[in-house]
Design a protein around this motif. Sequence first.
Motif, mmCIF file in Angstrom:
data_model
loop_
_atom_site.group_PDB
_atom_site.id
_atom_site.type_symbol
_atom_site.label_atom_id
_atom_site.label_comp_id
_atom_site.label_asym_id
_atom_site.label_seq_id
_atom_site.Cartn_x
_atom_site.Cartn_y
_atom_site.Cartn_z
ATOM 1 N N GLU A 1 10.377 -30.140 18.585
ATOM 2 C CA GLU A 1 9.617 -29.884 18.463
ATOM 3 C C GLU A 1 8.754 -31.100 17.586
ATOM 4 O OE1 GLU A 1 7.791 -26.979 14.667
ATOM 5 O OE2 GLU A 1 9.733 -26.601 14.684
ATOM 6 N N GLU B 1 9.627 -29.926 24.307
ATOM 7 C CA GLU B 1 9.560 -28.121 24.408
ATOM 8 C C GLU B 1 7.535 -28.651 23.651
ATOM 9 O OE1 GLU B 1 12.041 -25.814 23.765
ATOM 10 O OE2 GLU B 1 13.760 -26.694 24.870
ATOM 11 N N GLU B 2 7.477 -28.851 22.604
ATOM 12 C CA GLU B 2 6.257 -28.724 21.894
ATOM 13 C C GLU B 2 6.246 -30.167 20.819
ATOM 14 O OE1 GLU B 2 7.110 -25.194 18.583
ATOM 15 O OE2 GLU B 2 7.501 -23.689 20.528
ATOM 16 N N SER C 1 5.797 -32.513 28.140
ATOM 17 C CA SER C 1 6.562 -31.389 27.034
ATOM 18 C C SER C 1 5.734 -30.097 28.588
ATOM 19 C CB SER C 1 5.683 -31.134 26.127
ATOM 20 O OG SER C 1 5.992 -30.141 25.494
ATOM 21 N N THR C 2 6.819 -29.190 27.912
ATOM 22 C CA THR C 2 6.788 -27.570 28.865
ATOM 23 C C THR C 2 5.549 -27.248 28.479
ATOM 24 O OG1 THR C 2 7.642 -26.671 27.182
ATOM 25 C CG2 THR C 2 8.970 -27.738 29.007
ATOM 26 N N HIS C 3 4.348 -27.646 27.230
ATOM 27 C CA HIS C 3 3.382 -27.540 26.665
ATOM 28 C C HIS C 3 2.891 -28.526 26.223
ATOM 29 C CE1 HIS C 3 4.849 -22.933 26.426
ATOM 30 N NE2 HIS C 3 5.882 -23.635 25.549
ATOM 31 N N PRO C 4 0.813 -28.283 26.359
ATOM 32 C CA PRO C 4 -0.230 -29.281 26.516
ATOM 33 C C PRO C 4 0.258 -29.680 24.584
ATOM 34 C CG PRO C 4 -0.867 -28.172 27.732
ATOM 35 C CD PRO C 4 0.439 -27.671 27.393
ATOM 36 N N GLU D 1 -1.046 -29.488 20.577
ATOM 37 C CA GLU D 1 -1.876 -28.872 19.669
ATOM 38 C C GLU D 1 -2.159 -30.373 18.856
ATOM 39 O OE1 GLU D 1 0.361 -26.051 17.860
ATOM 40 O OE2 GLU D 1 1.076 -25.150 19.374
ATOM 41 N N TYR E 1 -0.904 -36.079 29.091
ATOM 42 C CA TYR E 1 0.518 -35.284 28.749
ATOM 43 C C TYR E 1 0.874 -35.130 30.007
ATOM 44 C CZ TYR E 1 1.557 -30.688 29.311
ATOM 45 O OH TYR E 1 2.867 -29.011 29.378
ATOM 46 N N HIS F 1 3.703 -32.175 32.518
ATOM 47 C CA HIS F 1 4.277 -31.112 32.849
ATOM 48 C C HIS F 1 5.081 -30.976 33.054
ATOM 49 C CE1 HIS F 1 4.001 -26.829 32.088
ATOM 50 N NE2 HIS F 1 5.246 -26.747 33.215
ATOM 51 N N ARG G 1 8.458 -28.773 33.229
ATOM 52 C CA ARG G 1 9.238 -26.896 33.886
ATOM 53 C C ARG G 1 10.591 -26.949 32.018
ATOM 54 N NH1 ARG G 1 9.294 -28.790 39.201
ATOM 55 N NH2 ARG G 1 10.885 -28.587 38.900
#
Length: 226
Positions: free
Chosen positions: A158, A174-175, A192-195, A197, A210, A212, A214
């Motif tokens: 994180e 991951e975040e 990251s696994t997520h875009p 924030e 960005y 992506h 897995r």
Amino acid sequence: MSSRRWIKPLSLMLLLLFGASLTSLLAHEGRHAAGETVIKRQPITEDFYAAAEMVLISGPASGDVVIAGRRLSLDGPVADDVMAAGEIITINGNVGDDIRAAGRLIQINGKVGDHMVAAGETVTLGPNSRITSWAWLAGNQVEVLGQVGKVLKIAAEEVIIGGEIKGEVMIMAEEVQILSEAVIHGPLSVQSTHPPEIAAGARILGAVSYTHLRAHETSDDLSYAV
């Protein structure tokens, strides 16, 4: 430069930190202290080395400071480098040159004259921290609320950015959260696994990219960094 290319070198540097700390404590020309608790309130006029359960330094140090132990606290200014290996590391004083730190909880609240390399379960650069040059940080959670003068590279589960970064930011996590008060003068690159924030009000003056990943790719790569 790909984020994956610097994760392994960062990890090797941090592993070498422990070896260098122990070597320095065994062979040096400066002042050495050991025991369950080491407390230094008076000025330290030469390089200082200490290994103890607890090391507390509140006076100024005119050379390097190399400390190892469970709880390490450095409140006074240090003219040269700081190398710290321990469970809980808190550096409130200004450091004239570099910081190299490895531990479970690492908190930096002062000014660093050059660069910083650190890894821990939690690594925090507080609002009053200022890294003059670049910073390489790794951990489960990495939070940057202060200022970094050049490139910032982070490998973590994180990542929270709420400070001012004057150079490029490269993150593998991951975040990723970019807070509203964040200012990034260079490009932001996130794997990251997520875009990421990115809060309204955050200022990113460079390009944002960005990639992506897995979940297993991120976990495998991050295992090299912590």
